[in-house]
Structure formats: C-alpha cells, structure tokens
Design a protein around this motif. Structure first.
Motif, PDB file in Angstrom:
ATOM      1  N   GLU A  93       0.812  -1.222   0.000  1.00 18.82           N
ATOM      2  CA  GLU A  93       0.000   0.000   0.000  1.00 18.82           C
ATOM      3  C   GLU A  93       0.843   1.269   0.000  1.00 18.82           C
ATOM      4  N   ASP A  94       2.125   1.146   0.321  1.00 16.61           N
ATOM      5  CA  ASP A  94       3.010   2.309   0.341  1.00 16.61           C
ATOM      6  C   ASP A  94       3.802   2.487  -0.950  1.00 16.61           C
ATOM      7  N   ILE A  95       3.688   1.532  -1.865  1.00 13.94           N
ATOM      8  CA  ILE A  95       4.476   1.625  -3.096  1.00 13.94           C
ATOM      9  C   ILE A  95       3.872   2.691  -4.006  1.00 13.94           C
ATOM     10  N   ASP A  96       4.683   3.670  -4.307  1.00 16.76           N
ATOM     11  CA  ASP A  96       4.281   4.794  -5.155  1.00 16.76           C
ATOM     12  C   ASP A  96       5.123   4.716  -6.423  1.00 16.76           C
ATOM     13  N   GLN A  97       4.483   4.616  -7.549  1.00 17.59           N
ATOM     14  CA  GLN A  97       5.187   4.487  -8.824  1.00 17.59           C
ATOM     15  C   GLN A  97       5.579   5.839  -9.422  1.00 17.59           C
ATOM     16  N   ALA A  99       7.471   9.021 -10.541  1.00 14.96           N
ATOM     17  CA  ALA A  99       8.884   9.251 -10.835  1.00 14.96           C
ATOM     18  C   ALA A  99       9.526  10.023  -9.688  1.00 14.96           C
ATOM     19  N   GLY A 100      10.705   9.600  -9.295  1.00 17.66           N
ATOM     20  CA  GLY A 100      11.436  10.286  -8.234  1.00 17.66           C
ATOM     21  C   GLY A 100      11.228   9.692  -6.855  1.00 17.66           C
ATOM     22  N   VAL A 101      10.304   8.767  -6.702  1.00 16.43           N
ATOM     23  CA  VAL A 101      10.081   8.130  -5.405  1.00 16.43           C
ATOM     24  C   VAL A 101      10.960   6.884  -5.326  1.00 16.43           C
ATOM     25  N   GLN A 102      11.743   6.811  -4.257  1.00 16.52           N
ATOM     26  CA  GLN A 102      12.672   5.702  -4.073  1.00 16.52           C
ATOM     27  C   GLN A 102      12.474   5.110  -2.684  1.00 16.52           C
ATOM     28  N   TYR A 103      12.776   3.838  -2.555  1.00 19.69           N
ATOM     29  CA  TYR A 103      12.621   3.132  -1.286  1.00 19.69           C
ATOM     30  C   TYR A 103      13.982   2.626  -0.827  1.00 19.69           C
ATOM     31  N   TYR A 104      14.236   2.789   0.471  1.00 22.33           N
ATOM     32  CA  TYR A 104      15.527   2.427   1.043  1.00 22.33           C
ATOM     33  C   TYR A 104      15.350   1.528   2.260  1.00 22.33           C
ATOM     34  N   PHE A 105      16.302   0.627   2.426  1.00 21.65           N
ATOM     35  CA  PHE A 105      16.338  -0.288   3.558  1.00 21.65           C
ATOM     36  C   PHE A 105      17.633   0.020   4.308  1.00 21.65           C
ATOM     37  N   THR A 106      17.496   0.523   5.517  1.00 22.23           N
ATOM     38  CA  THR A 106      18.656   0.893   6.321  1.00 22.23           C
ATOM     39  C   THR A 106      18.829  -0.133   7.424  1.00 22.23           C
ATOM     40  N   PHE A 107      20.008  -0.718   7.468  1.00 25.52           N
ATOM     41  CA  PHE A 107      20.328  -1.749   8.444  1.00 25.52           C
ATOM     42  C   PHE A 107      20.982  -1.068   9.640  1.00 25.52           C
ATOM     43  N   ILE A 108      20.278  -1.110  10.769  1.00 26.70           N
ATOM     44  CA  ILE A 108      20.729  -0.443  11.991  1.00 26.70           C
ATOM     45  C   ILE A 108      21.152  -1.510  13.005  1.00 26.70           C
ATOM     46  N   HIS A 109      21.711  -1.088  14.126  1.00 22.46           N
ATOM     47  CA  HIS A 109      22.214  -2.053  15.107  1.00 22.46           C
ATOM     48  C   HIS A 109      21.268  -2.289  16.278  1.00 22.46           C
ATOM     49  N   ALA A 110      20.155  -1.603  16.295  1.00 22.51           N
ATOM     50  CA  ALA A 110      19.165  -1.795  17.351  1.00 22.51           C
ATOM     51  C   ALA A 110      17.795  -1.711  16.698  1.00 22.51           C
ATOM     52  N   SER A 111      16.779  -2.030  17.422  1.00 23.42           N
ATOM     53  CA  SER A 111      15.439  -1.897  16.871  1.00 23.42           C
ATOM     54  C   SER A 111      15.031  -0.429  16.882  1.00 23.42           C
ATOM     55  N   ALA A 112      14.301  -0.016  15.861  1.00 23.79           N
ATOM     56  CA  ALA A 112      13.813   1.365  15.790  1.00 23.79           C
ATOM     57  C   ALA A 112      12.700   1.546  16.816  1.00 23.79           C
ATOM     58  N   ASP A 113      12.717   2.675  17.496  1.00 26.06           N
ATOM     59  CA  ASP A 113      11.645   2.945  18.448  1.00 26.06           C
ATOM     60  C   ASP A 113      10.780   4.102  17.941  1.00 26.06           C
ATOM     61  N   GLU A 114       9.643   4.272  18.558  1.00 30.35           N
ATOM     62  CA  GLU A 114       8.685   5.298  18.119  1.00 30.35           C
ATOM     63  C   GLU A 114       9.281   6.703  18.171  1.00 30.35           C
ATOM     64  N   ALA A 115      10.099   6.984  19.184  1.00 36.68           N
ATOM     65  CA  ALA A 115      10.692   8.324  19.309  1.00 36.68           C
ATOM     66  C   ALA A 115      11.633   8.627  18.143  1.00 36.68           C
ATOM     67  N   SER A 116      12.438   7.633  17.762  1.00 39.14           N
ATOM     68  CA  SER A 116      13.359   7.874  16.643  1.00 39.14           C
ATOM     69  C   SER A 116      12.600   8.010  15.332  1.00 39.14           C
ATOM     70  N   ILE A 117      11.552   7.238  15.161  1.00 30.70           N
ATOM     71  CA  ILE A 117      10.745   7.340  13.941  1.00 30.70           C
ATOM     72  C   ILE A 117      10.070   8.697  13.862  1.00 30.70           C
ATOM     73  N   ALA A 118       9.511   9.164  14.975  1.00 29.26           N
ATOM     74  CA  ALA A 118       8.864  10.483  14.993  1.00 29.26           C
ATOM     75  C   ALA A 118       9.871  11.581  14.674  1.00 29.26           C
ATOM     76  N   LYS A 119      11.092  11.455  15.192  1.00 31.51           N
ATOM     77  CA  LYS A 119      12.139  12.442  14.926  1.00 31.51           C
ATOM     78  C   LYS A 119      12.481  12.488  13.429  1.00 31.51           C
ATOM     79  N   LEU A 120      12.470  11.329  12.792  1.00 30.99           N
ATOM     80  CA  LEU A 120      12.823  11.247  11.370  1.00 30.99           C
ATOM     81  C   LEU A 120      11.686  11.654  10.437  1.00 30.99           C
ATOM     82  N   ASN A 121      10.463  11.435  10.854  1.00 32.37           N
ATOM     83  CA  ASN A 121       9.303  11.700   9.992  1.00 32.37           C
ATOM     84  C   ASN A 121       8.811  13.142  10.115  1.00 32.37           C
ATOM     85  N   GLN A 122       9.702  14.101   9.926  1.00 38.88           N
ATOM     86  CA  GLN A 122       9.322  15.502  10.034  1.00 38.88           C
ATOM     87  C   GLN A 122       9.370  16.242   8.710  1.00 38.88           C
TER      88      GLN A 122
END
Length: 177
Positions: A93-97, A99-122
C-alpha cells in the motif's frame, strides 16, 4: 552450505575507498567462501559457507579488508533467507510508482523505536514507512528533497555504522539467492 549476504559500507563512493569487485571476490574465495558474487560496485556480496556466526564473520571480513586495502570497512552479514524477508517487507500500500520516489532499507544495530521514527518523519520528502528488527524502510521523494539528506538524517539518529540499500539493489541481490 548456507547462503549469506554481506553489505560493505562506504566503499567505491566518490572515488574513495576503492575496492575492485574482482579483488573482493578473490579475497573471499581465498578464505574459503564459495560461489562468491558481487552485486553492483557498492559492496554487496552473496556467498556460500558452512553455518557462520554472523558477527564473527563480519569482523573477520572487515579485518581482511583493512589488511588488504588499508582502510576500515564496516561489514554486516545476513542469512540469505533474512534478506528475502526484508526485501519483501515493503508494504504494497506504500508503493508509489511516481517518478522520483525511491525506497531504502537501512540496516541499523538496534530496533527502531517510536521516538526515533517520529524524529525522522518531520519532512515531506522522507518518511519511515515500516520497520523490522534492525531494519528501517523509508520512502524518499527526490522531487522534494535529496537522498543524501535522508541518509544524513538516518545517521544522526542511528550513527555512522549503519548501511543503506535501495529496493532495486535488494531485488537484484534476492534474484541471486
């Protein structure tokens, strides 16, 4: 034998930290890894080996690279099946075709928490759309912002030892598994 995927961070970027893929394949084959294949020129390696301790193998390969090329290279290793699961985790449902929309997979060393996601989604151009254990999946609209800006945001939250691959690269890797 088991299939693994190694991600090397920061090689062959902007003319720095050059690691020829033929040399990388040869180096790993000399260490007993089998069916070593590289994907693109950016540090993606698929190989077979007897069952590995992933952390020890990543440290071993990192040390080999330091000895062979003279600079440190952070290495993350995953089982092939893990990568298949991760690549398939992009919510349809999030796949947007668009032009210019790209999807990335970032490999981190801990699990993502809600606070970090909120900080990034600004910002409108960059959104975290899903998380798995130690993986953040993001959507970048390059019509509104630049991919390097998004990666810099991720590094501020998760540190410089993360590594990111786009969805197309993961699909090329999974085709070899």
């Amino acid at each position: 034998m088991q299939t693994y995927v190694a991600f090397l961070r920061g090689i062959n970027v902007g003319g720095k930290h050059k690691v020829p893929m033929a040399d990388l394949r040869s180096l790993l084959e000399k260490q007993g890894y089998r069916k070593v294949k590289t994907v693109l020129n950016s540090g993606n390696v698929v190989f077979e080996a007897e069952p590995l301790n992933l952390a020890e193998a990543a440290l071993h390969i990192g040390n080999l690279l330091l000895e062979s090329f003279g600079f440190p290279v952070p290495v993350r290793i995953f089982e092939g099946e893990q990568i298949k699961t991760i690549a398939a985790a992009l919510p349809e449902e999030d796949i947007d075709q668009k032009a210019g929309v790209q999807y990335y997979f970032t490999f981190i060393h801990a699990s993502a928490d809600e606070a970090s996601i909120a900080k990034l989604n600004q910002d409108d151009f960059f959104r975290i759309i899903a998380t798995l254990e130690q993986v953040v999946i993001s959507r970048v609209d390059t019509n509104l912002g630049k991919s390097p800006d998004a990666m810099a945001k991720l590094e501020k939250v998760y540190g410089k030892s993360i590594t990111t691959r786009n969805w197309n690269t993961l699909n090329k890797i999974t085709a070899l598994l």
